[in-house]
Enzyme design. Sequence first.
Site, PDB file in Angstrom:
ATOM      1  N   TYR A   1       0.819  -1.214   0.000  1.00 45.10           N
ATOM      2  CA  TYR A   1       0.000   0.000   0.000  1.00 45.10           C
ATOM      3  C   TYR A   1       0.853   1.264   0.000  1.00 45.10           C
ATOM      4  O   TYR A   1       0.751   2.114  -0.896  1.00 45.10           O
ATOM      5  CB  TYR A   1      -0.944  -0.027   1.212  1.00 45.10           C
ATOM      6  CG  TYR A   1      -1.591   1.308   1.522  1.00 45.10           C
ATOM      7  CD1 TYR A   1      -2.306   2.013   0.553  1.00 45.10           C
ATOM      8  CD2 TYR A   1      -1.491   1.868   2.803  1.00 45.10           C
ATOM      9  CE1 TYR A   1      -2.902   3.236   0.842  1.00 45.10           C
ATOM     10  CE2 TYR A   1      -2.092   3.079   3.099  1.00 45.10           C
ATOM     11  CZ  TYR A   1      -2.790   3.761   2.110  1.00 45.10           C
ATOM     12  OH  TYR A   1      -3.371   4.973   2.401  1.00 45.10           O
TER      13      TYR A   1
ATOM     14  N   LYS B   1       1.615   3.995  -3.042  1.00 42.09           N
ATOM     15  CA  LYS B   1       1.215   5.400  -2.834  1.00 42.09           C
ATOM     16  C   LYS B   1       2.415   6.331  -3.036  1.00 42.09           C
ATOM     17  O   LYS B   1       2.274   7.427  -3.589  1.00 42.09           O
ATOM     18  CB  LYS B   1       0.616   5.592  -1.441  1.00 42.09           C
ATOM     19  CG  LYS B   1      -0.773   5.001  -1.240  1.00 42.09           C
ATOM     20  CD  LYS B   1      -1.815   5.631  -2.153  1.00 42.09           C
ATOM     21  CE  LYS B   1      -2.230   7.003  -1.686  1.00 42.09           C
ATOM     22  NZ  LYS B   1      -3.309   7.567  -2.536  1.00 42.09           N
TER      23      LYS B   1
END
Length: 501
Positions: A244, A248
């Site tokens: 994640y 990002k």
Amino acid sequence: MIGELDADGVVEYFRGKSILITGSTGFLGKGLCAMLVEKMLRVQHDVKKLFLLVRANDVESSKQRVQTEVTGREVFQVLKEKHGNGFEDFMEEKVCTLTGDIMYEDLGLGNAKLTEISTEIDIIVNGAATTNFYERYDVAFDANVLGAKHICEFAKMCTKLKMLLHVSTAYVAGEQEGILLEKPFLMGETLREGAQLDIESELNLIKETMRELKANCSSERTEKRTMKELGLKRAREFGWPNTYVFTKAMGEMLLGHLRGDLPVVIVRPSIITSILKEPLPGWIEGIRTIDSFIIGYAKQVLSFFLVDLDSIMDVIPGDMVVNAMMVAMAAHSEEQAQTIYHVTSSLCNPAPYAVLADSVHRYFLHNPPRSGKNGEPVRLSRMRFFRTVPMFRAYMSIKYKLPLEILRLVNIALCGVLSRRYKELSRKYSYVMHLVEFYAPYTLFKGCFDDMNTERLRMAMKNNEKDKSRGYDFGFDPMSIDWDDYFYRIHIPGVVKYLND
């Protein structure tokens, strides 16, 4: 240099504006986006149009998703009361759903629709993302990396665009310690010394891995596991703890690299918690790390937790994040620069995990959860905390792994009679260890997020009590929060009401 602002000026800024918002129906993004949509419509009824990009099969399905997952939520109650029977008509006039997806070029919109809205959009808010720590690499890359690229490309097509605001996360910092600055990621930058990241090569790796899996006729289960493990492997190779935050960070890199002279603001919140003030204190959607702890304690299904009670948890109420986003939009409109904001609390008003643990224990002592047919109070016992991973592993080995190994040997001796029981307990043990592996970078986080840019933005806002009486509260100063009071009186009751199903 940020000019002086006040709430009236922020509200006025959105008059007549058309705003594209992505992520309104995502698992975690929809909570924040729902708050943003609600606030914009509540304080400025003369906003021209809010376009919500929704993943769906057709227009009717996308409208249904928005009604169910956004405008139908409890957070819109104040707005519903304000408009009464005219609420549906107001929403029909102001909210327009677009069937598309940021993972595709041109956002998956048809040429006609693309041309139409590219001449209308004044502001883009990109809140779309996949937030699963252990997501498939291809899925996370499509949403968090290519999604940022496609949004940027679309933004350049918008003839009257004044602002692109991208919602990231403060934890793109990985597991760094000390003061973490509000600075952009450069293309190819990593958190591991000596490593060089090439985003194009990562995309090619994903494509090649998928080709091999298809060529080998791999099962869906094998494909899923392989892509999840690939994402985690690549993240850790470059210094990030999970897929994640790695993807990002890459999304931020691409946005900064491709933006040209687009006005871009990147907002990096820490752990977003329930609404502090308005419109509905305690409202929350989507379970965060600390909420798993609260729910587990309420149900008495979690007897231990990996956390150093003396360490600082960086949390920020959702309404403060929305306020900071709206003020930043007004402050940086048409400013040909990129600005990064840490919307966080660890520097100016740090809250140790001990405050949360004490608030949780006191709340459920005074408001005992009930279970069983007779609704009898659950017998509460204090949770055990482990401040290091080795301490936790040692406890798990003695308490669970050793008995599990004994059960395995007994099962062999009994010719597999206890196989089902062994597999069930083994699966539970693996699941807990897996969770700890992913939560540890957050519950044992040693960094502190600098918020100098955010402080300048706060200082630029003039406080006016008259504005607050009109529902124009745009405060986002964590110094105003009494954490013990907030957890005990607002957040924990909110988690119990909205998440504890």
